[in-house]
Scaffold this active site. Structure first.
Site, short mmCIF file in Angstrom:
data_model
loop_
_atom_site.label_atom_id
_atom_site.label_comp_id
_atom_site.label_asym_id
_atom_site.label_seq_id
_atom_site.Cartn_x
_atom_site.Cartn_y
_atom_site.Cartn_z
N GLN A 78 -27.00 -0.17 -39.11
CA GLN A 78 -26.34 0.27 -37.88
C GLN A 78 -27.35 0.30 -36.75
O GLN A 78 -28.05 1.30 -36.55
CB GLN A 78 -25.70 1.65 -38.07
CG GLN A 78 -24.91 2.06 -36.85
CD GLN A 78 -24.19 3.38 -37.01
OE1 GLN A 78 -24.11 3.94 -38.08
NE2 GLN A 78 -23.67 3.87 -35.91
N PHE A 79 -27.42 -0.79 -35.97
CA PHE A 79 -28.43 -0.89 -34.91
C PHE A 79 -28.23 0.16 -33.83
O PHE A 79 -29.18 0.58 -33.18
CB PHE A 79 -28.45 -2.30 -34.31
CG PHE A 79 -27.38 -2.58 -33.30
CD1 PHE A 79 -27.66 -2.45 -31.94
CD2 PHE A 79 -26.11 -2.96 -33.69
CE1 PHE A 79 -26.67 -2.71 -31.00
CE2 PHE A 79 -25.12 -3.23 -32.76
CZ PHE A 79 -25.40 -3.10 -31.40
N THR A 80 -27.00 0.65 -33.62
CA THR A 80 -26.77 1.63 -32.56
C THR A 80 -27.47 2.95 -32.84
O THR A 80 -27.72 3.73 -31.92
CB THR A 80 -25.26 1.89 -32.36
OG1 THR A 80 -24.69 2.40 -33.56
CG2 THR A 80 -24.53 0.62 -31.94
#
Length: 146
Positions: A78-80
């Protein structure tokens, strides 16, 4: 590297209409890769994911890690999670690793956890739009850094 871990009674990840990963009791870990993450961060995060004591012992105290309980681990990229949210009303993503750099690091974390946790490690698909379902047990949620 960051991981938002949640103790769950069950969790799954779907892509389109297909369930690509699912666990019963264990941990859901949303993982954010930051620039410069590598072998040291992977080793440390794997150790923390498998050993962080968030499960109850016989006295009801959080004294057991995932390795002690034999529960499942669902790792989801999850890059966010690595976003810069310190100012303004829109997140900035310069603090997250570029996909070309992040994917091999995430895959290394996945391999390491699978090698060290025989009861099972499931995952989603890097870069895909995923729908995560979970039943948080507690609720128990922690942010880990490696």
């Amino acid at each position: 590297m960051l991981a938002l871990i949640q103790r769950v009674t069950q969790a799954s990840v779907r892509i389109d209409d297909d369930t690509v990963g699912a666990i019963g009791p264990g941990l859901l870990a949303l993982v954010g890769i930051e620039p410069g993450d590598g072998d040291a961060q992977v080793a440390r995060m794997a150790q923390r994911l498998l050993g962080y004591r968030v499960f109850a012992d016989q006295a009801g105290r959080m004294n057991l890690g995932l390795s002690d309980t034999g529960g499942g681990l669902l790792l989801v990229s999850q890059f966010t999670l690595a976003a810069d949210t310190s100012s303004g009303m829109r997140p900035g993503f310069s603090t997250a690793a570029e996909p070309a750099a992040a994917e091999p690091v995430f895959n290394q974390l996945l391999r390491t956890c699978r090698e060290k946790h025989a009861p099972g490690v499931e995952t989603g698909r890097f870069g895909a739009h995923m729908v995560i379902s979970l039943v948080n047990d507690g609720p128990v949620t922690f942010l880990l850094r490696a």
